[in-house]
Motif scaffolding. Sequence first.
Motif, PDB file in Angstrom:
ATOM      1  N   ASN A   1       0.851  -1.188   0.000  1.00 20.37           N
ATOM      2  CA  ASN A   1       0.000   0.000   0.000  1.00 20.37           C
ATOM      3  C   ASN A   1       0.887   1.238   0.000  1.00 20.37           C
ATOM      4  O   ASN A   1       1.437   1.614   1.040  1.00 20.37           O
ATOM      5  N   TYR A   2       1.056   1.846  -1.185  1.00 19.27           N
ATOM      6  CA  TYR A   2       1.996   2.962  -1.295  1.00 19.27           C
ATOM      7  C   TYR A   2       1.465   4.187  -0.565  1.00 19.27           C
ATOM      8  O   TYR A   2       0.338   4.633  -0.797  1.00 19.27           O
ATOM      9  N   TYR A   3       2.296   4.731   0.307  1.00 17.71           N
ATOM     10  CA  TYR A   3       1.907   5.903   1.091  1.00 17.71           C
ATOM     11  C   TYR A   3       2.958   6.998   0.952  1.00 17.71           C
ATOM     12  O   TYR A   3       4.164   6.727   0.949  1.00 17.71           O
ATOM     13  N   ASN A   4       2.493   8.216   0.845  1.00 16.79           N
ATOM     14  CA  ASN A   4       3.386   9.362   0.901  1.00 16.79           C
ATOM     15  C   ASN A   4       2.555  10.591   1.237  1.00 16.79           C
ATOM     16  O   ASN A   4       1.320  10.558   1.172  1.00 16.79           O
ATOM     17  N   PHE A   5       3.208  11.684   1.599  1.00 14.40           N
ATOM     18  CA  PHE A   5       2.494  12.918   1.922  1.00 14.40           C
ATOM     19  C   PHE A   5       1.914  13.523   0.646  1.00 14.40           C
ATOM     20  O   PHE A   5       2.474  13.332  -0.438  1.00 14.40           O
ATOM     21  N   ASP A   6       0.838  14.273   0.806  1.00 11.09           N
ATOM     22  CA  ASP A   6       0.162  14.876  -0.352  1.00 11.09           C
ATOM     23  C   ASP A   6       1.138  15.645  -1.238  1.00 11.09           C
ATOM     24  O   ASP A   6       1.133  15.514  -2.459  1.00 11.09           O
ATOM     25  N   GLY A   7       1.996  16.450  -0.602  1.00 10.30           N
ATOM     26  CA  GLY A   7       2.945  17.274  -1.348  1.00 10.30           C
ATOM     27  C   GLY A   7       3.905  16.425  -2.173  1.00 10.30           C
ATOM     28  O   GLY A   7       4.234  16.759  -3.307  1.00 10.30           O
ATOM     29  N   ASP A   8       4.343  15.308  -1.562  1.00 13.12           N
ATOM     30  CA  ASP A   8       5.284  14.437  -2.260  1.00 13.12           C
ATOM     31  C   ASP A   8       4.609  13.677  -3.392  1.00 13.12           C
ATOM     32  O   ASP A   8       5.235  13.368  -4.407  1.00 13.12           O
ATOM     33  N   ILE A   9       3.324  13.365  -3.214  1.00 14.08           N
ATOM     34  CA  ILE A   9       2.572  12.708  -4.295  1.00 14.08           C
ATOM     35  C   ILE A   9       2.485  13.664  -5.483  1.00 14.08           C
ATOM     36  O   ILE A   9       2.668  13.277  -6.636  1.00 14.08           O
ATOM     37  N   LYS A  10       2.249  14.939  -5.164  1.00 13.89           N
ATOM     38  CA  LYS A  10       2.150  15.933  -6.232  1.00 13.89           C
ATOM     39  C   LYS A  10       3.491  16.037  -6.979  1.00 13.89           C
ATOM     40  O   LYS A  10       3.528  16.105  -8.209  1.00 13.89           O
ATOM     41  N   THR A  11       4.589  16.003  -6.213  1.00 12.02           N
ATOM     42  CA  THR A  11       5.914  16.044  -6.844  1.00 12.02           C
ATOM     43  C   THR A  11       6.094  14.847  -7.770  1.00 12.02           C
ATOM     44  O   THR A  11       6.585  14.980  -8.895  1.00 12.02           O
ATOM     45  N   LEU A  12       5.679  13.661  -7.299  1.00  6.47           N
ATOM     46  CA  LEU A  12       5.793  12.457  -8.128  1.00  6.47           C
ATOM     47  C   LEU A  12       4.994  12.612  -9.418  1.00  6.47           C
ATOM     48  O   LEU A  12       5.463  12.269 -10.503  1.00  6.47           O
TER      49      LEU A  12
ATOM     50  N   ASN B   1      -9.297   2.852 -11.412  1.00  8.98           N
ATOM     51  CA  ASN B   1     -10.413   3.123 -10.506  1.00  8.98           C
ATOM     52  C   ASN B   1     -10.212   2.388  -9.180  1.00  8.98           C
ATOM     53  O   ASN B   1      -9.278   1.590  -9.030  1.00  8.98           O
ATOM     54  N   GLU B   2     -11.113   2.685  -8.254  1.00  9.39           N
ATOM     55  CA  GLU B   2     -10.977   2.135  -6.908  1.00  9.39           C
ATOM     56  C   GLU B   2     -11.080   0.607  -6.904  1.00  9.39           C
ATOM     57  O   GLU B   2     -10.384  -0.064  -6.162  1.00  9.39           O
ATOM     58  N   GLN B   3     -11.947   0.074  -7.766  1.00 12.73           N
ATOM     59  CA  GLN B   3     -12.164  -1.378  -7.789  1.00 12.73           C
ATOM     60  C   GLN B   3     -10.896  -2.130  -8.207  1.00 12.73           C
ATOM     61  O   GLN B   3     -10.702  -3.285  -7.835  1.00 12.73           O
ATOM     62  N   SER B   4     -10.055  -1.465  -8.987  1.00  9.16           N
ATOM     63  CA  SER B   4      -8.869  -2.174  -9.480  1.00  9.16           C
ATOM     64  C   SER B   4      -7.645  -1.940  -8.588  1.00  9.16           C
ATOM     65  O   SER B   4      -6.558  -2.418  -8.889  1.00  9.16           O
ATOM     66  N   ASN B   5      -7.844  -1.226  -7.488  1.00 10.11           N
ATOM     67  CA  ASN B   5      -6.748  -0.968  -6.557  1.00 10.11           C
ATOM     68  C   ASN B   5      -6.680  -2.110  -5.544  1.00 10.11           C
ATOM     69  O   ASN B   5      -7.568  -2.252  -4.713  1.00 10.11           O
ATOM     70  N   PRO B   6      -5.639  -2.955  -5.600  1.00  5.58           N
ATOM     71  CA  PRO B   6      -5.644  -4.174  -4.785  1.00  5.58           C
ATOM     72  C   PRO B   6      -5.200  -3.988  -3.341  1.00  5.58           C
ATOM     73  O   PRO B   6      -5.279  -4.926  -2.546  1.00  5.58           O
ATOM     74  N   ASN B   7      -4.707  -2.803  -2.992  1.00  4.27           N
ATOM     75  CA  ASN B   7      -4.113  -2.681  -1.658  1.00  4.27           C
ATOM     76  C   ASN B   7      -4.337  -1.339  -0.962  1.00  4.27           C
ATOM     77  O   ASN B   7      -3.900  -1.162   0.165  1.00  4.27           O
ATOM     78  N   GLY B   8      -4.990  -0.406  -1.650  1.00  3.70           N
ATOM     79  CA  GLY B   8      -5.244   0.891  -1.025  1.00  3.70           C
ATOM     80  C   GLY B   8      -4.220   1.956  -1.357  1.00  3.70           C
ATOM     81  O   GLY B   8      -4.259   3.064  -0.801  1.00  3.70           O
ATOM     82  N   SER B   9      -3.291   1.642  -2.268  1.00  6.44           N
ATOM     83  CA  SER B   9      -2.242   2.610  -2.640  1.00  6.44           C
ATOM     84  C   SER B   9      -2.837   3.947  -3.067  1.00  6.44           C
ATOM     85  O   SER B   9      -3.824   3.983  -3.804  1.00  6.44           O
ATOM     86  N   ILE B  10      -2.210   5.033  -2.635  1.00  8.73           N
ATOM     87  CA  ILE B  10      -2.635   6.369  -3.048  1.00  8.73           C
ATOM     88  C   ILE B  10      -2.566   6.473  -4.578  1.00  8.73           C
ATOM     89  O   ILE B  10      -1.579   6.056  -5.190  1.00  8.73           O
ATOM     90  N   ASN B  11      -3.618   7.008  -5.165  1.00  7.38           N
ATOM     91  CA  ASN B  11      -3.683   7.214  -6.634  1.00  7.38           C
ATOM     92  C   ASN B  11      -3.373   5.946  -7.437  1.00  7.38           C
ATOM     93  O   ASN B  11      -2.847   6.016  -8.538  1.00  7.38           O
TER      94      ASN B  11
END
Lengths: 80, 235
Positions: B146-157, B175-185
């Motif tokens: 489940n990929y996690y990062n701060f909002d600002g860092d996600i924007k940088t990515l 889409n949400e249904q195809s996200n297998p682990n909850g990863s951001i975006n």
Amino acid sequence: MSSKKTVFVRLKEGVLDPQGVTIHKSLKQMGYDDFVSVKSGKFFELEIKADADNIDQMVNEVSEKLLSNPVIENFTVEKN
Amino acid sequence: MKFGVVTFPGSNCDYDAYAAVRHVVGEEVEFLWHKSNDLLGSDVIILPGGFTYGDYLRSGAIAKFSPIMESVIKFANSGGKVIGICNGFQVLTESGLLPGALIRNEHLRFSCKYVHLKVSNNQTVYTSACKQGDVLKIPIAHGEGNYYNFDGDIKTLEDNNQIIFRYCDENGDVNEQSNPNGSINNIAGISNKEGNVLGMMPHPERAVEKILGSTDGLKLFESLQMAFSKTSIGG
């Protein structure tokens, strides 16, 4: 003789804690309705040589480098 | 082009990666032992999947201090190509070679299945054999992806096009249904800013032969072959 320090590692505010959420759900299922939330975390008891220098600095250092991941976790150190 | 596959205590996809490179892709490959600091002249380093050091403390947290990682970090910082797959991705984030962290799957279960990935950036040495938006079928097998990062860092990515793969459905819809682990975006794989370090939770080395269910993982290796043949032609 040696001294002891305990390092508590907690998830930062806003980081998803699925374990805490699941434990909370389980408590509700058991009939305990008064718990608003549960947060999971971990702690480490470090036994340190009595003659070690700069213990506080050293404990902070290893807490940052190894015991916690600063991206998702905070730590606090407690003296025993 | 020579690959080096690192074997840590608890690696369990090192032989899969080795076999894919040697027997299917047909490139030179050697195992790199975690206690050594010698990359044996490898052009591309693969940190394979598994459970390094039993996933004790946090996934990938102990591996970052092994002698081989010292050399891998130097190699990556000087532009060397490094791929972290699954646990290897976790080692890369823990080592600071990639931003963010991989936390427990939202649903708490270990997920082992084929997923679809959308190629969000085909301008990298790892994805140049794909078209932008291509959908690849590649399996995942993880409990903490489940990929996690701060909002600002996600924007940088996002701004730097460092998100290379996103989980999607078979039609390429993220889409949400195809996200297998909850990863951001729906993040499935990212690169560093320079593009030479790639981390991904899905296992391309497990999708290299028809009998395995998909050959889409080959795209990654073909991309590297293209990149290296260009380099050698150019001298």
